[in-house]
Design a protein around this motif. Structure first.
Motif, PDB file in Angstrom:
ATOM      1  N   LYS A 302     -26.957 -23.909  13.504  1.00  0.00           N
ATOM      2  CA  LYS A 302     -26.290 -22.670  13.110  1.00  0.00           C
ATOM      3  C   LYS A 302     -27.314 -21.785  12.399  1.00  0.00           C
ATOM      4  N   THR A 303     -28.219 -21.204  13.205  1.00  0.00           N
ATOM      5  CA  THR A 303     -29.277 -20.356  12.656  1.00  0.00           C
ATOM      6  C   THR A 303     -28.751 -18.945  12.451  1.00  0.00           C
ATOM      7  N   GLY A 304     -29.603 -18.053  11.947  1.00  0.00           N
ATOM      8  CA  GLY A 304     -29.215 -16.662  11.759  1.00  0.00           C
ATOM      9  C   GLY A 304     -29.317 -15.807  12.995  1.00  0.00           C
ATOM     10  N   ASP A 305     -29.686 -16.396  14.138  1.00  0.00           N
ATOM     11  CA  ASP A 305     -29.818 -15.659  15.395  1.00  0.00           C
ATOM     12  C   ASP A 305     -28.599 -15.967  16.254  1.00  0.00           C
ATOM     13  N   PHE A 306     -27.768 -14.971  16.509  1.00  0.00           N
ATOM     14  CA  PHE A 306     -26.542 -15.203  17.262  1.00  0.00           C
ATOM     15  C   PHE A 306     -26.825 -15.616  18.706  1.00  0.00           C
ATOM     16  N   ALA A 307     -27.966 -15.256  19.241  1.00  0.00           N
ATOM     17  CA  ALA A 307     -28.262 -15.602  20.630  1.00  0.00           C
ATOM     18  C   ALA A 307     -28.532 -17.081  20.807  1.00  0.00           C
ATOM     19  N   THR A 308     -29.111 -17.723  19.799  1.00  0.00           N
ATOM     20  CA  THR A 308     -29.526 -19.118  19.953  1.00  0.00           C
ATOM     21  C   THR A 308     -28.680 -20.095  19.148  1.00  0.00           C
ATOM     22  N   ALA A 309     -27.893 -19.630  18.192  1.00  0.00           N
ATOM     23  CA  ALA A 309     -27.067 -20.528  17.385  1.00  0.00           C
ATOM     24  C   ALA A 309     -26.011 -21.201  18.257  1.00  0.00           C
ATOM     25  N   TRP A 310     -25.616 -22.412  17.851  1.00  0.00           N
ATOM     26  CA  TRP A 310     -24.547 -23.114  18.560  1.00  0.00           C
ATOM     27  C   TRP A 310     -23.244 -22.333  18.420  1.00  0.00           C
ATOM     28  N   GLY A 311     -22.519 -22.233  19.540  1.00  0.00           N
ATOM     29  CA  GLY A 311     -21.269 -21.491  19.541  1.00  0.00           C
ATOM     30  C   GLY A 311     -20.078 -22.397  19.304  1.00  0.00           C
ATOM     31  N   GLY A 312     -19.626 -22.493  18.084  1.00  0.00           N
ATOM     32  CA  GLY A 312     -18.461 -23.307  17.783  1.00  0.00           C
ATOM     33  C   GLY A 312     -18.040 -23.129  16.343  1.00  0.00           C
ATOM     34  N   ILE A 313     -16.730 -23.195  16.103  1.00  0.00           N
ATOM     35  CA  ILE A 313     -16.183 -23.032  14.765  1.00  0.00           C
ATOM     36  C   ILE A 313     -15.440 -24.311  14.383  1.00  0.00           C
ATOM     37  N   SER A 314     -15.666 -24.770  13.171  1.00  0.00           N
ATOM     38  CA  SER A 314     -15.040 -25.992  12.681  1.00  0.00           C
ATOM     39  C   SER A 314     -13.814 -25.626  11.846  1.00  0.00           C
ATOM     40  N   SER A 315     -12.625 -26.006  12.339  1.00  0.00           N
ATOM     41  CA  SER A 315     -11.414 -25.622  11.610  1.00  0.00           C
ATOM     42  C   SER A 315     -10.317 -26.672  11.687  1.00  0.00           C
ATOM     43  N   LEU A 316     -10.663 -27.885  12.083  1.00  0.00           N
ATOM     44  CA  LEU A 316      -9.656 -28.916  12.328  1.00  0.00           C
ATOM     45  C   LEU A 316      -8.775 -29.153  11.105  1.00  0.00           C
ATOM     46  N   GLN A 317      -9.361 -29.137   9.922  1.00  0.00           N
ATOM     47  CA  GLN A 317      -8.630 -29.412   8.687  1.00  0.00           C
ATOM     48  C   GLN A 317      -7.896 -28.189   8.161  1.00  0.00           C
TER      49      GLN A 317
END
Length: 427
Positions: A302-317
């Motif tokens: 999860k870097t500061g570059d939107f082009a290369t950062a992994w695309g996913g949000i953690s919200s299970l809890q």
């Protein structure tokens, strides 16, 4: 909501009685006071990534997060694990990995890939709840997308044995044609995943489903522009269902800071006006259910570059309080939330013992204090890498406890132990 007494015996709901009926002789009383008893949430869109990428997540941590958040059943997605769940052998590896680690009940989706058509029926017979495919690149090389010809072939095979195809619907040609500008600006990332990519892919999926009388499900709907297509398809009897996710319904593009790649997901979080239309579609039944699309990764991805950062949000809890916070402000009820987050996902996956507080169902419950608030502290989350787009947000709805088949599996945010079972398709 109404006052009631719920009688539980042998892990099942034996009866739902008037509150004034009191306690049957010999029964143990658990008085919830002013808290609300909801059916345990059913989250049909979770990337557990175990085995193979357990530094991203795992069954132990993911199911602990689920239990803490009122989720009693989850379905694991077939990709991001190694091997992916695209063969019966891969399914068996996944099941054995999960068996001793599950704090909640766990079922499994299979995967539809180019060239694995011969594996689909055996996976169906082995108990997967349906099959996931991508129409654009998935982000991992071992799970390639289907083109339109391959989609038709997979749908034909799956329809032949009465199965379900769930689809990541973004059109690759429109994604390729969109401007691809690397860097920290969220506006650049948003432009790289335009609504027309979703709208076109969903239109093509509807056409295939109509032609084959196939049963299909649209994953993580982000674009409100596809809603007229979906409404029309449902009205004419096309067998299509649709989900959206807490991040699309509670977060907006306008509030995403540049560089804040914890907000990156594909398809993306769009503008507030788009979100309003998604809520209207939930209210009128065009969108059937709300599930997490919990897709974590290690912090370094999860870097500061939107082009290369992994695309996913953690919200299970956090899905239940996030949705309840927004829903209550829009005039919706906890009955609505239970339908979107428990009853409808259970129906999607064919989980006939889940999804409602009624006699004969599993005694799976989430106990919620709906008027209490808390501020999201990532250090108190149970998923493995505690990156979250909800950090610092104040939410309504505190999950007091979670119950699986009549047994308390989480108390005030603390899971008690791995008591979940592995599920197979029931029909």
């Amino acid at each position: 909501m109404r006052a009631a007494s719920v009688a539980v015996s042998g892990g099942q709901i034996a009866a739902v009685l008037p509150y004034a009926a009191g306690v049957p002789p010999g029964a143990r009383l658990e008085d919830l006071g002013d808290d609300v008893l909801l059916p345990g949430l059913v989250d049909t869109h979770v990337h557990v990534n175990d085995p193979g990428r357990t530094e991203w997540e795992g069954f132990w941590t993911a199911t602990r997060a689920a239990a803490a958040g009122g989720v009693t059943t989850l379905l694991d997605m077939p990709l991001n694990s190694l091997p992916p769940t695209t063969t019966v052998a891969g399914l068996r590896v996944k099941q054995e990995t999960a068996r001793a680690k599950a704090h909640v009940d766990v079922g499994f989706w299979g995967g539809a890939l180019p060239g694995n058509g011969a594996e689909l029926r055996p996976l169906h017979e082995a108990g997967v709840h349906g099959f996931k495919c991508f129409l654009s690149p998935s982000g991992v090389e071992e799970f390639p997308p289907l083109d339109q010809e391959e989609l038709a072939a997979a749908l034909t095979e799956i329809t032949g044995f009465g199965g379900l195809l769930i689809v990541h619907a973004e059109d690759p040609h429109h994604l390729d044609a969109a401007p691809q500008v690397p860097g920290p600006r969220y506006a650049d990332f948003l432009a790289s995943r335009p609504p027309i990519a979703e709208n076109t892919a969903i239109g093509n999926l509807i056409a295939q489903a109509r032609r084959l009388d196939a049963r299909v499900h649209v994953l993580h709907l982000s674009s409100s522009g596809a809603l007229p297509l979906i409404r029309a398809a449902k009205a004419e009897g096309v067998r299509i269902t649709v989900e959206s996710c807490p991040h699309f319904l509670t977060l907006t593009a306008e509030e995403v800071p540049d560089g804040a790649t914890e907000f990156k997901c594909c398809p993306p979080i769009r503008e507030a006006a788009n979100q309003d239309l998604l809520w209207e579609a939930l209210a009128d039944g065009t969108v059937d259910c709300v599930v997490s699309d919990h897709s974590p990764s290690t912090t370094d991805l999860k870097t500061g570059d939107f082009a290369t950062a992994w695309g996913g949000i953690s919200s299970l809890q956090l899905g239940l309080p996030a949705i309840w916070t927004e829903a209550r402000g829009r005039g919706h009820t906890l009955e609505d939330v239970a339908r979107w987050m428990s009853t409808a996902p259970a129906a999607l996956a064919g989980l006939t013992r889940k999804g409602a507080v009624e006699a004969g169902r599993d005694a799976d419950f989430a106990v919620l204090a709906p008027d209490e608030t808390f501020t999201v502290d990532p250090a108190r989350l149970h998923h493995r890498n505690r990156v979250t787009a909800y950090a610092g947000r104040t939410l309504h709805g505190v999950v007091r406890s979670t119950w699986l088949r009549g047994r308390r599996i989480a108390d005030h945010g603390t899971p008690t132990g791995p008591t979940g079972r592995l599920l197979e398709r029931q029909n």
